[in-house]
Write an enzyme that holds these catalytic residues in place. Sequence first.
Site, PDB file in Angstrom:
ATOM      1  N   SER A 180     -14.429 -27.225 -32.660  1.00  0.00           N
ATOM      2  CA  SER A 180     -15.514 -27.824 -31.895  1.00  0.00           C
ATOM      3  C   SER A 180     -15.613 -29.323 -32.189  1.00  0.00           C
ATOM      4  CB  SER A 180     -16.793 -27.100 -32.288  1.00  0.00           C
ATOM      5  OG  SER A 180     -17.878 -27.646 -31.669  1.00  0.00           O
ATOM      6  N   ASN A 181     -15.586 -29.696 -33.469  1.00  0.00           N
ATOM      7  CA  ASN A 181     -15.679 -31.133 -33.770  1.00  0.00           C
ATOM      8  C   ASN A 181     -14.390 -31.840 -33.372  1.00  0.00           C
ATOM      9  OD1 ASN A 181     -14.177 -32.153 -36.395  1.00  0.00           O
ATOM     10  ND2 ASN A 181     -14.804 -30.049 -36.741  1.00  0.00           N
ATOM     11  N   CYS A 231     -24.384 -32.692 -38.610  1.00  0.00           N
ATOM     12  CA  CYS A 231     -23.831 -33.012 -39.926  1.00  0.00           C
ATOM     13  C   CYS A 231     -23.257 -34.421 -39.920  1.00  0.00           C
ATOM     14  CB  CYS A 231     -22.734 -32.003 -40.266  1.00  0.00           C
ATOM     15  SG  CYS A 231     -21.878 -32.411 -41.780  1.00  0.00           S
ATOM     16  N   GLU A 235     -20.856 -20.577 -35.637  1.00  0.00           N
ATOM     17  CA  GLU A 235     -22.031 -21.178 -36.298  1.00  0.00           C
ATOM     18  C   GLU A 235     -23.284 -20.922 -35.462  1.00  0.00           C
ATOM     19  OE1 GLU A 235     -21.920 -25.445 -37.393  1.00  0.00           O
ATOM     20  OE2 GLU A 235     -24.057 -25.450 -36.920  1.00  0.00           O
ATOM     21  N   CYS A 280     -21.249 -23.147 -45.578  1.00  0.00           N
ATOM     22  CA  CYS A 280     -21.486 -24.538 -45.991  1.00  0.00           C
ATOM     23  C   CYS A 280     -22.977 -24.731 -46.305  1.00  0.00           C
ATOM     24  CB  CYS A 280     -21.069 -25.460 -44.860  1.00  0.00           C
ATOM     25  SG  CYS A 280     -21.482 -27.172 -45.189  1.00  0.00           S
ATOM     26  N   CYS A 324     -13.621 -31.428 -44.194  1.00  0.00           N
ATOM     27  CA  CYS A 324     -14.914 -31.842 -44.738  1.00  0.00           C
ATOM     28  C   CYS A 324     -15.179 -31.003 -45.989  1.00  0.00           C
ATOM     29  CB  CYS A 324     -16.003 -31.584 -43.710  1.00  0.00           C
ATOM     30  SG  CYS A 324     -16.085 -29.845 -43.250  1.00  0.00           S
TER      31      CYS A 324
END
Length: 300
Positions: free
Chosen positions: A235-236, A206, A139, A105, A22
């Site tokens: 995680s994603n 996000c 995060e 980010c 990303c």
Amino acid sequence: MRKNYKHQMNKIVEIDPNSGFCFGVVNAIEKAEAELCAGVLYCLGDIVHNSQEVDRLKTKGLQTINHSDLQAMRGKKVLLRAHGEPPSTYETARLNDIQIIDATCPVVLQLQKKIRTKYQTTDPQRSQIVIFGKIGHAEVNGLVGQTEGKAIVIEHKADIEQLDFKKDIYLFSQTTMSVDDFETIVTEIQARIQAPVHFNYSDTICRKVANRMQSIQQFAAKHDLVLFVAGEKSSNGKVLLSECLKANPNTHLISNASEIDPKWLKSPASIGICGATSTPKWLMEAIASKCATLSATCDF
Ligand code: SF4
């Protein structure tokens, strides 16, 4: 540009054009590479949850450190990755004369600010700040840090039992959680809250990740076999893998080309390769190329 790896057996190997880094990760890696041209650079935690990419940057001189290392360092240059950090990290850097290269980010920075503002403008005796996210994830640690460690982290539906439903609740989400799971949590809390107690939620997931869920399902559904490429800590990656599995049970999680079992390639006419926001394109290309080679050379 979409790239198909066709070989003599007429199998198609396709890489999902929507998979891969990303912009938050691209930004962090670009900053690291630019700084490495000028000399030594340390990164607080793995720059991305992908060991192949971490190794590639290591060969360029990027050294991964942890928070204890940071405490002991003086006068170095340290990159903060896209996940972001709590205020205590910036304070340590200031005290230790460490130059921060901040690659947090912008989406995460905005979320940190939102949580910090809410914390500073609410009474902790009468309200709770709740973060839907993975306990211990970098995060999430950065988000909890905005509340001096007071935010409550909930990871599963059952975790809402630890909330006090007599106090106001302000709910936020880690950026990479599933939208469906967030909605389930919202519904569960709504069912328990009674006026005059206030419940306010912000869907802070996000869209770079959320929008991939539908597209990755479509991609997985159109192939006979799916190889989902991600590191264990992503995680994603876990969220996107489960979306693939919903659309195509013949999906395998791998972290590199050596994990491909040639038997998987025997019957599928089409093979789809996709991954997380932390999966480098070059790795998916290496896996596509290995699939094409194995399909062409294996006797099965
Ligand atoms: S997933 Fe979204 S919030 Fe997280 S680093 Fe990537 S762009 Fe930023």
